[in-house]
Design a protein around this motif. Sequence first.
Motif, PDB file in Angstrom:
ATOM      1  N   SER A   1       5.809  -1.303  -3.360  1.00  0.00           N
ATOM      2  CA  SER A   1       5.410  -0.080  -2.658  1.00  0.00           C
ATOM      3  C   SER A   1       4.488  -0.436  -1.491  1.00  0.00           C
ATOM      4  CB  SER A   1       4.751   0.919  -3.604  1.00  0.00           C
ATOM      5  OG  SER A   1       3.658   0.333  -4.237  1.00  0.00           O
ATOM      6  N   ASP A   2       3.695  -1.472  -1.661  1.00  0.00           N
ATOM      7  CA  ASP A   2       2.805  -1.887  -0.574  1.00  0.00           C
ATOM      8  C   ASP A   2       3.612  -2.342   0.638  1.00  0.00           C
ATOM      9  OD1 ASP A   2       0.189  -2.770   0.513  1.00  0.00           O
ATOM     10  OD2 ASP A   2       1.095  -4.744   0.352  1.00  0.00           O
ATOM     11  N   ILE A   3       4.595  -3.172   0.365  1.00  0.00           N
ATOM     12  CA  ILE A   3       5.331  -3.745   1.497  1.00  0.00           C
ATOM     13  C   ILE A   3       6.258  -2.714   2.124  1.00  0.00           C
ATOM     14  CG2 ILE A   3       7.419  -4.736   0.430  1.00  0.00           C
ATOM     15  CD1 ILE A   3       6.328  -7.383   1.813  1.00  0.00           C
ATOM     16  N   LEU A   4       6.848  -1.849   1.290  1.00  0.00           N
ATOM     17  CA  LEU A   4       7.735  -0.820   1.839  1.00  0.00           C
ATOM     18  C   LEU A   4       6.926   0.226   2.601  1.00  0.00           C
ATOM     19  CD1 LEU A   4      10.333  -0.463  -1.059  1.00  0.00           C
ATOM     20  CD2 LEU A   4      10.576  -1.681   1.094  1.00  0.00           C
ATOM     21  N   ASN A   5       5.718   0.432   2.167  1.00  0.00           N
ATOM     22  CA  ASN A   5       4.837   1.334   2.903  1.00  0.00           C
ATOM     23  C   ASN A   5       4.532   0.773   4.284  1.00  0.00           C
ATOM     24  OD1 ASN A   5       1.767   1.904   3.598  1.00  0.00           O
ATOM     25  ND2 ASN A   5       2.610   3.711   2.566  1.00  0.00           N
ATOM     26  N   LYS A   6       4.337  -0.518   4.339  1.00  0.00           N
ATOM     27  CA  LYS A   6       4.040  -1.134   5.639  1.00  0.00           C
ATOM     28  C   LYS A   6       5.238  -1.033   6.575  1.00  0.00           C
ATOM     29  CE  LYS A   6       0.305  -4.221   4.424  1.00  0.00           C
ATOM     30  NZ  LYS A   6       0.011  -4.105   3.004  1.00  0.00           N
TER      31      LYS A   6
ATOM     32  N   VAL B   1       0.716  12.546  -3.592  1.00  0.00           N
ATOM     33  CA  VAL B   1       0.198  11.253  -4.013  1.00  0.00           C
ATOM     34  C   VAL B   1       0.719  10.190  -3.069  1.00  0.00           C
ATOM     35  CG1 VAL B   1       0.310   9.533  -5.839  1.00  0.00           C
ATOM     36  CG2 VAL B   1       0.063  11.933  -6.419  1.00  0.00           C
ATOM     37  N   ASP B   2      -0.157   9.324  -2.636  1.00  0.00           N
ATOM     38  CA  ASP B   2       0.257   8.187  -1.827  1.00  0.00           C
ATOM     39  C   ASP B   2       0.831   7.153  -2.788  1.00  0.00           C
ATOM     40  OD1 ASP B   2      -0.742   6.615   1.003  1.00  0.00           O
ATOM     41  OD2 ASP B   2      -0.139   5.431  -0.719  1.00  0.00           O
ATOM     42  N   ILE B   3       2.123   6.883  -2.636  1.00  0.00           N
ATOM     43  CA  ILE B   3       2.806   6.035  -3.621  1.00  0.00           C
ATOM     44  C   ILE B   3       2.209   4.630  -3.659  1.00  0.00           C
ATOM     45  CG2 ILE B   3       5.010   4.950  -4.174  1.00  0.00           C
ATOM     46  CD1 ILE B   3       6.318   7.432  -3.020  1.00  0.00           C
ATOM     47  N   ARG B   4       2.003   4.087  -2.478  1.00  0.00           N
ATOM     48  CA  ARG B   4       1.448   2.727  -2.424  1.00  0.00           C
ATOM     49  C   ARG B   4       0.137   2.656  -3.191  1.00  0.00           C
ATOM     50  NH1 ARG B   4      -2.561   0.907   0.676  1.00  0.00           N
ATOM     51  NH2 ARG B   4      -2.727  -1.352   0.974  1.00  0.00           N
ATOM     52  N   GLU B   5      -0.746   3.575  -2.911  1.00  0.00           N
ATOM     53  CA  GLU B   5      -2.051   3.545  -3.583  1.00  0.00           C
ATOM     54  C   GLU B   5      -1.905   3.764  -5.076  1.00  0.00           C
ATOM     55  OE1 GLU B   5      -5.598   5.106  -2.337  1.00  0.00           O
ATOM     56  OE2 GLU B   5      -5.537   3.889  -0.524  1.00  0.00           O
TER      57      GLU B   5
END
Lengths: 668, 351
Positions: free
Chosen positions: A364-369, A394-398
């Motif tokens: 989720s972190d990388i896809l968010n970026k 909700v922020d998925i990455r977080e």
Amino acid sequence: MSNPEFRIPSADFTFSTERDLSDVDELAFPQTTRFYGRDNGSFDSESYLTSSTGDAAVEQNGTIYNSRKVYLNPLYMHDGEINWSNTNKTLGAKFSPNSINGLVCYVFGKEPKEKGEEAEEILNQDQQVYTCPLSGTIDDRRSIKFKDEKVHSELSTFQDISAVWELCRIIYIPSTKQEYNQFGQLSLELRKWINLCFPLHRLAGAKTFLKGIDKNDGSELSDYIKLVLDILDSRPHVADLEYHEFNLRRHEWLSKISDLQTKIRGESFLEGRIYDILMILRGHTKTIIEKSSSWQEALGGLVYHGRPTCDAQELKNIMNVILKSIDTGSTPVDDALIEFIFRRVEKGIQHCERIDLWLSAHLSDILNKLDLVGRIHSQSSHQRQSNITTQPDVDIREHYLLSYAESMVFHTTLWQLGFKYFEQCELCGYSYMSQLVVRIPFEDEYKTNKLLSICKENGLTFQEKTISRIMGKKYWQNERYASAIVYFINAGDTASLEVIYRRFLDNYIDTGELTFLNTIESIQLDDDSPVSIKFLSRYRFFHALKQNGEIQRAGTILMELLRAQVAPISFWPVLLLNALPLLQGGKARKMIIFSTQDTLEILRNLQDVTSFVYQEEFSACIERLKKWHTVENGYPELDNNLTSLRLALLQNSADCYIENPSSPWMFE
Amino acid sequence: MPDLESLYAQHAYGKLSKVRFSASQQTYDSRFTLFATGTWDEKEKNALTLWKSEETPISLRNLVPSYENKIIAKIAHKGDVRDMQFIGDNLLLTSSSKGCVHVFNCVKFERDETERETDFDIEMHVDHAYKMHPIITHYLHSFSENKSAAATGMAIKPFSTQDLEIASVGEDGKLVLFKVTDQNHRKIITAGSSGQLRLFDCRNPNKPCAKFYDPAHPRDALNCLKVNSSQVHQIVSGSSQGFVTIWDTRNLSKPEKQTHPHKNNVYELIFHPYRAGILLSCSEDGTIGIMDFNPHAENLRHHGTLRDSILIRKLGSGFNNLAINSIDYNPVARLLIGGSDSQNLLSKELE
């Protein structure tokens, strides 16, 4: 399934239809690592169709797998008691640039040591840290029975992580380096992915098999085999050609296959199989799906043979066709992969959570970026039914980073990493850290310093003070006052400092000893330090000067202390009495220690403390002083009126007047 | 950080609190170097590990670092390892969070086929295996009879097995000296969380004979201290705010030199044994700093940034985001090692 023990005879053979039907049926189709062949993007005509553990030349030379290995130094030695997820995987979780597309995930998990007997061979393998993609090498070990069930399940988790990670890389992360022609890249990468992540048993080369059954007798079958071999050799390679050129050549090649198909009547069993091969090579959807043993294989086959120039967007159409015929199973990894193929990123990540928290967090972190995943509505089913939409998004990455961090923060050793992850969460990281940092147990200064550093780096001032206060209390209980005071000062805990301060003063009133006060010497103070501690420091300094015979300076300090009005009323008699030895010393040395104004001030203070208002405190203090302030100890006799002090002050005032007649007479 | 130079990282089986090279007399032709690492925060599994750093064959130099660090022995350690020193060839002295000082004997043994070394499930695949035996334990630091206090540091003088003086400090505020002979008139210097440096004369241990502090940062806690063995009047301190300060004990009114190489706690400092004016430091910020206090013009061409005429180089690793707690340097092997909270042993060849 194919039988790995089944061997293809090297000489001419015949086979009993009944038995071989089942075997060949399975063997003939693209369920094999070899079928998708080599990295250069060419169809590997050497390696499909047959199954053999004996024909292992390709396996052994190791050129097929392109997994990246990092050699561990020293060897990884698997300790049965160590939980792999806890000790290895999480610590090495990294994103780093890689040569292909700028991103790679270093999971840093280490292969366990599972076969002690074959020392030499296993040792070489055990030096490897696997980076994604890594399944190709892990596959070599799939057949190994693990003694340790936990290790086995961790390894399988690792394989799942690798499968999902690689697929996402292929379909979502744009390539910065042109490894292949843009239009053929997906099919080639997908083929690689299937070979690495879902490999099957070892299979023999196709050409070997075809040559094996070719009797070279000039028969029709023999001609067909030669034509098939020719087709396999002449397949146009997507990597080598321009788009139009490739399409043109591919069109010609497909016509060649069609021509051959029209000739084959498909009457005998072997002809039927050759017909099927040609159908697959043409990319015939139904045949490929029928002959595939899994949906992944079908997907790879359909893309590679049927749509070699398709892009990631088209995968969902192909997937829709597959889902109509193949039951995909419902393992988390299947579910996640399918959702990612359909580009339902959020759902895919949700399934990843069932595989491993590390995966969902980092994906989720990388896809968010890459702006592929943002926020989702966090409506519960109950809320949906009742149409409540008040819950914030909700922020998925977080969300996933926080879940992962939370899972680590109470680990006895890895807790620091949990906070490093929280630091990456802009929205909620701070509040999580502020809640959790005070719940980490700490025993000594070393760990406390680590916690305080976390607080300082993240601006957790209140928590920093709380931890400092706890440490201060610990030292206080152990009667380590200097350390306690330092921590209480850092904590801004003036109440506790006040208690220690009173205790120090009480100790002096009761014993006349400076032992406690001496601890103040080791505390470095600045302008912002609490008044009470500064008072103790100055008072200790006063005694040091007095002991050194510097009574003039001692007098100045004493007046400073009196004028500061910091000391509690119960300590005033002591401060006033401290003037007495200075007055006596001054007299002896014919020095004026206190000016008339000073004398007046002392007298006024004396008047105050002996007044009716403070009578009780004054008397109590005098009683306590009398225990040590005795004539035997060299002090003048102590009475409730402090007569000796009054007399000395009067004398001092007279001396001042004699010395300087212009100074005011104290009774004026 | 753009000017960060890379360190080699390898798994070290625990959060490292101390790393130390063996004090053995090494010759230039010796092909390996011994060092030890100690862990902290591993609950009941804290351990001391003995490593061997060996030169790799010249033919492999293009592929791998020119040295290879291998574990050769491991032993459990009661409590966190707080400080560690080798004495001579084979004695390893440690102090622990349980308030004890331990002495371990590291001995080489020829491996017997029937005897498989299985400490910590580790099999040692080296020609010469070592074993570590605890030989002495002293309980030195306590708040009260039943309440131990963590040791915080240790110093040994001289560096020989003869006529040793060992000083240990702890959270109980005590400085314990043992095996000190009467004719010694040595001085001991301490630094602490109060920000003060205190000089004690062993003949009058109850009161420091001098105390001094950094007037610019009076309350900045001091984490570490080192005396320059070639210029004994020169000492250096590292602070919780990331300052490295050089002092001259002949003039204590103000620091001789100061620089700010780190953002956060400085945990350990080393004077380069051969090159005067070069200091190495490690910090909570996960980096190792190399400071040249007398930079020559030719050095300025190399990496690093110049601050107040002090050249600072920084070393770090992409595999290490957490604190580097300890460093040591071996001039013969030209090897710098570091121990970090990320369970990695960090190393680099350094002139």
